[in-house]
Design an enzyme around this catalytic site. Structure first.
Site, PDB file in Angstrom:
ATOM      1  CG  ASP A  39      -1.833   1.202   1.261  1.00 24.66           C
ATOM      2  OD1 ASP A  39      -2.893   1.127   0.612  1.00 24.66           O
ATOM      3  OD2 ASP A  39      -1.490   2.231   1.882  1.00 24.66           O
ATOM      4  CE1 TYR A  44       1.104   7.857   2.345  1.00 25.51           C
ATOM      5  CE2 TYR A  44       1.363   5.548   1.790  1.00 25.51           C
ATOM      6  CZ  TYR A  44       0.629   6.558   2.362  1.00 25.51           C
ATOM      7  OH  TYR A  44      -0.565   6.263   2.970  1.00 25.51           O
ATOM      8  CE  LYS A  69      -3.451   4.775   0.451  1.00 23.17           C
ATOM      9  NZ  LYS A  69      -2.053   4.608   0.813  1.00 23.17           N
ATOM     10  CG  HIS A 102      -4.171   9.955   0.179  1.00 23.23           C
ATOM     11  ND1 HIS A 102      -2.848   9.748  -0.121  1.00 23.23           N
ATOM     12  CD2 HIS A 102      -4.292   9.588   1.471  1.00 23.23           C
ATOM     13  CE1 HIS A 102      -2.214   9.292   0.932  1.00 23.23           C
ATOM     14  NE2 HIS A 102      -3.071   9.192   1.922  1.00 23.23           N
ATOM     15  CG  LEU A 184       0.707  -2.020  13.857  1.00 25.21           C
ATOM     16  CD1 LEU A 184       2.147  -2.336  13.452  1.00 25.21           C
ATOM     17  CD2 LEU A 184       0.107  -3.198  14.632  1.00 25.21           C
ATOM     18  CB  SER A 225       7.443  -2.732  10.192  1.00 22.55           C
ATOM     19  OG  SER A 225       8.734  -2.756  10.788  1.00 22.55           O
ATOM     20  CB  VAL A 226      11.451   0.221   7.510  1.00 25.26           C
ATOM     21  CG1 VAL A 226      10.516   1.142   6.729  1.00 25.26           C
ATOM     22  CG2 VAL A 226      11.904   0.869   8.815  1.00 25.26           C
ATOM     23  NE  ARG A 230       9.736  -2.976  15.666  1.00 26.60           N
ATOM     24  CZ  ARG A 230       9.920  -1.705  16.021  1.00 26.60           C
ATOM     25  NH1 ARG A 230       9.709  -0.731  15.138  1.00 26.60           N
ATOM     26  NH2 ARG A 230      10.324  -1.407  17.230  1.00 26.60           N
ATOM     27  CG  ASN A 234       3.783  -6.177  12.036  1.00 26.91           C
ATOM     28  OD1 ASN A 234       3.795  -6.431  13.241  1.00 26.91           O
ATOM     29  ND2 ASN A 234       4.274  -5.048  11.551  1.00 26.91           N
TER      30      ASN A 234
HETATM   31  N1  LIG Z   1      -5.045   6.508   3.500  1.00 25.54           N
HETATM   32  C1  LIG Z   1      -4.478   7.235   4.422  1.00 25.54           C
HETATM   33  O1  LIG Z   1      -4.782   8.433   4.619  1.00 25.54           O
HETATM   34  C2  LIG Z   1      -3.444   6.604   5.297  1.00 25.54           C
HETATM   35  C3  LIG Z   1      -2.989   7.268   6.447  1.00 25.54           C
HETATM   36  C4  LIG Z   1      -2.035   6.638   7.238  1.00 25.54           C
HETATM   37  C5  LIG Z   1      -1.573   5.375   6.884  1.00 25.54           C
HETATM   38  N2  LIG Z   1      -2.014   4.749   5.744  1.00 25.54           N
HETATM   39  C6  LIG Z   1      -1.496   3.424   5.310  1.00 25.54           C
HETATM   40  O2  LIG Z   1      -1.513   2.525   6.418  1.00 25.54           O
HETATM   41  C7  LIG Z   1      -0.190   2.075   6.689  1.00 25.54           C
HETATM   42  C8  LIG Z   1       0.015   1.822   8.168  1.00 25.54           C
HETATM   43  O3  LIG Z   1      -0.235   2.953   8.949  1.00 25.54           O
HETATM   44  P1  LIG Z   1       0.918   3.817   9.649  1.00 25.54           P
HETATM   45  O4  LIG Z   1       2.151   3.744   8.840  1.00 25.54           O
HETATM   46  O5  LIG Z   1       0.329   5.157   9.912  1.00 25.54           O
HETATM   47  O6  LIG Z   1       1.149   3.178  11.053  1.00 25.54           O
HETATM   48  P2  LIG Z   1       1.077   1.723  11.791  1.00 25.54           P
HETATM   49  O7  LIG Z   1       1.193   0.628  10.832  1.00 25.54           O
HETATM   50  O8  LIG Z   1      -0.085   1.795  12.702  1.00 25.54           O
HETATM   51  O9  LIG Z   1       2.385   1.804  12.699  1.00 25.54           O
HETATM   52  C9  LIG Z   1       3.663   1.892  12.158  1.00 25.54           C
HETATM   53  C10 LIG Z   1       4.641   2.150  13.301  1.00 25.54           C
HETATM   54  O10 LIG Z   1       4.692   1.017  14.158  1.00 25.54           O
HETATM   55  C11 LIG Z   1       6.028   0.480  14.173  1.00 25.54           C
HETATM   56  N3  LIG Z   1       5.894  -0.984  14.159  1.00 25.54           N
HETATM   57  C12 LIG Z   1       5.486  -1.748  13.121  1.00 25.54           C
HETATM   58  N4  LIG Z   1       5.421  -3.036  13.467  1.00 25.54           N
HETATM   59  C13 LIG Z   1       5.809  -3.100  14.762  1.00 25.54           C
HETATM   60  C14 LIG Z   1       5.955  -4.175  15.662  1.00 25.54           C
HETATM   61  N5  LIG Z   1       5.673  -5.439  15.313  1.00 25.54           N
HETATM   62  N6  LIG Z   1       6.409  -3.903  16.916  1.00 25.54           N
HETATM   63  C15 LIG Z   1       6.682  -2.627  17.268  1.00 25.54           C
HETATM   64  N7  LIG Z   1       6.553  -1.567  16.463  1.00 25.54           N
HETATM   65  C16 LIG Z   1       6.121  -1.801  15.202  1.00 25.54           C
HETATM   66  C17 LIG Z   1       6.700   1.030  12.945  1.00 25.54           C
HETATM   67  O11 LIG Z   1       8.090   1.191  13.136  1.00 25.54           O
HETATM   68  P3  LIG Z   1       9.231   0.646  12.127  1.00 25.54           P
HETATM   69  O12 LIG Z   1       8.804   0.977  10.727  1.00 25.54           O
HETATM   70  O13 LIG Z   1      10.423   1.431  12.566  1.00 25.54           O
HETATM   71  O14 LIG Z   1       9.344  -0.809  12.385  1.00 25.54           O
HETATM   72  C18 LIG Z   1       6.037   2.401  12.804  1.00 25.54           C
HETATM   73  O15 LIG Z   1       6.630   3.346  13.676  1.00 25.54           O
HETATM   74  C19 LIG Z   1       0.667   3.214   6.128  1.00 25.54           C
HETATM   75  O16 LIG Z   1       2.021   2.849   5.997  1.00 25.54           O
HETATM   76  C20 LIG Z   1      -0.055   3.515   4.848  1.00 25.54           C
HETATM   77  O17 LIG Z   1       0.242   2.540   3.880  1.00 25.54           O
HETATM   78  C21 LIG Z   1      -2.943   5.352   4.956  1.00 25.54           C
END
Ligand SMILES: NC(=O)c1ccc[n+]([C@@H]2O[C@H](COP(=O)([O-])OP(=O)(O)OC[C@H]3O[C@@H](n4cnc5c(N)ncnc54)[C@H](OP(=O)(O)O)[C@@H]3O)[C@@H](O)[C@H]2O)c1
Length: 267
Positions: A39, A44, A69, A102, A184, A225-226, A230, A234
Site C-alpha cells: 500500500d 509517500y 493513491k 486519498h 498499530l 514497518s521497515v 517486525r 506482523n
Molecule cells: N489513507 C491514508 O490516509 C493513510 C494514512 C495513514 C496510513 N495509511 C497506510 O496505512 C499504513 C500503516 O499505517 P501507519 O504507517 O500510519 O502506522 P502503523 O502501521 O499503525 O504503525 C507503524 C509504526 O509502528 C512500528 N511498528 C510496526 N510493526 C511493529 C511491531 N511489530 N512492533 C513494534 N513496532 C512496530 C513502525 O516502526 P518501524 O517501521 O520502525 O518498524 C512504525 O513506527 C501506512 O504505511 C499507509 O500505507 C494510509
C-alpha cells in the site's frame, strides 16, 4: 475491464518509509516472506522504490496487489488523469490493482471520481476506491457514481472504532471493502498492558493482537514497518483467533484516537 478481485488480507504499508534502499528492502523482505499486497501513495514519495522491489522479486505480477493513491493537489478531472500516469510511471507497472482518492477534498472530489471511473476503462486500474471517506462522503459518492467504490481505507484500531461505526455499516451495506490504516496506532499504544495481557494467552505480541483484531472484524489490515523482524511478526497472525471476551475487552479501549488528520468533521 474492471475486475473485482480478492484483496490479500494484510498489506505492507509504506507511509513514512524512507525513499531509497529502506523502502526497497522493506518491500523485498515482505514479498519474500509471503506478503502479496503493498500500500503506497504518491505523497509517500516511494512509488519508484516499491516498483523496483516488485521488479526484483521475480514474482508473477498477477499474484500481487498494489495500491497507490491520488494526492489532494492533483484532484480534479484532468489533473487526476495526469497524476495517475505519473504514479504508474514511477511504479514501473502496467497496471495498479487499486487506485484510491486519498482524501475527500471538497468540491473537486466528484470530478475526481469521474476521472477514476474513466481510468478503469483501459485496464490500467483494476479497481478504484476512496480513503478517509466518512458516511456522508460515501453517501454523496453513492448518489453520484456510475461505479461504486470497491474500497474505503480509513484509520481503524480498537482505540478508534466507535466513531467509524456508521461508516463501516454503510460500507458493508454497499459491499465496499474496508481497509484499516494505522492499525498499530503508529506505535503509540503498543506498550498498553491490556494488549500484552491478551497476547500472552496466545503467545502473541501487542502488534499481532491489534492486527488480528482488524482481521477478525473483516478488515484488510495495513501495518507498516521497515524492520525485517517486525514485518515477519506482523504477518504471523493467521494461526490464532481472538476470543469473544478478548474482542469485548479490546472494544473497551476506544478513545477516538486519531493518529493523523481525522476526517470525521471533514466537509
Ligand atoms: N489513507 C491514508 O490516509 C493513510 C494514512 C495513514 C496510513 N495509511 C497506510 O496505512 C499504513 C500503516 O499505517 P501507519 O504507517 O500510519 O502506522 P502503523 O502501521 O499503525 O504503525 C507503524 C509504526 O509502528 C512500528 N511498528 C510496526 N510493526 C511493529 C511491531 N511489530 N512492533 C513494534 N513496532 C512496530 C513502525 O516502526 P518501524 O517501521 O520502525 O518498524 C512504525 O513506527 C501506512 O504505511 C499507509 O500505507 C494510509
Amino acid at each position: 475491464m474492471r475486475t473485482k478481485r480478492q484483496i490479500p488480507a494484510i498489506g505492507l504499508g509504506v507511509y513514512k518509509s524512507e525513499p531509497g534502499p529502506v523502502t526497497q528492502d522493506a518491500v523485498r523482505e515482505a514479498l519474500a516472506i509471503g506478503y502479496r499486497h503493498i500500500d503506497t501513495a504518491s505523497i509517500y514519495n516511494n512509488e519508484t522504490d516499491v516498483g523496483d522491489a516488485i521488479g526484483d522479486s521475480g514474482l508473477n505480477r498477477a499474484d500481487l496487489f498494489v495500491t497507490t493513491k491520488l494526492w489532494n493537489e492533483d484532484q480534479g478531472y484532468d489533473k487526476t488523469l495526469v497524476a495517475f500516469d505519473r504514479s504508474l510511471d514511477q511504479l514501473g507497472l502496467e497496471y495498479v490493482d487499486l487506485y484510491l482518492i486519498h482524501w475527500p477534498v471538497p468540491v473537486l472530489r466528484l470530478d475526481t471520481w469521474r476521472a477514476l471511473e474513466r481510468l478503469t476503462l483501459d485496464g490500467r486500474v483494476r479497481d478504484i476506491g476512496v480513503s478517509n471517506y466518512m458516511a456522508r462522503h460515501l453517501s454523496e459518492i453513492l448518489d453520484y457514481a456510475a461505479v461504486v467504490p470497491s474500497v474505503n481505507q480509513i484509520e481503524l484500531s480498537p482505540y478508534n472504532y466507535r466513531s467509524r461505526l456508521e461508516t463501516i455499516e454503510l460500507c458493508r451495506e454497499h459491499r465496499i471493502a474496508i481497509e484499516a490504516y494505522s492499525p498499530l496506532t503508529k506505535g503509540r499504544k503498543l506498550d498498553d498492558p491490556v494488549l500484552a495481557e491478551i497476547g500472552s494467552a496466545y503467545g502473541k505480541t501487542a502488534a499481532q493482537v491489534l492486527i488480528r483484531w482488524g482481521l477478525d472484524q473483516g478488515f484488510v489490515v495495513l501495518p507498516k514497518s521497515v524492520h525485517a523482524n517486525r514485518i515477519a511478526e506482523n504477518f504471523d497472525v493467521f494461526d490464532f483467533q481472538l476470543s469473544g471476551a478478548d474482542l469485548a475487552c479490546l472494544e473497551d479501549l476506544d478513545e477516538g484516537l486519531a493518529t493523523g488528520w481525522d476526517p470525521i468533521d471533514a466537509p
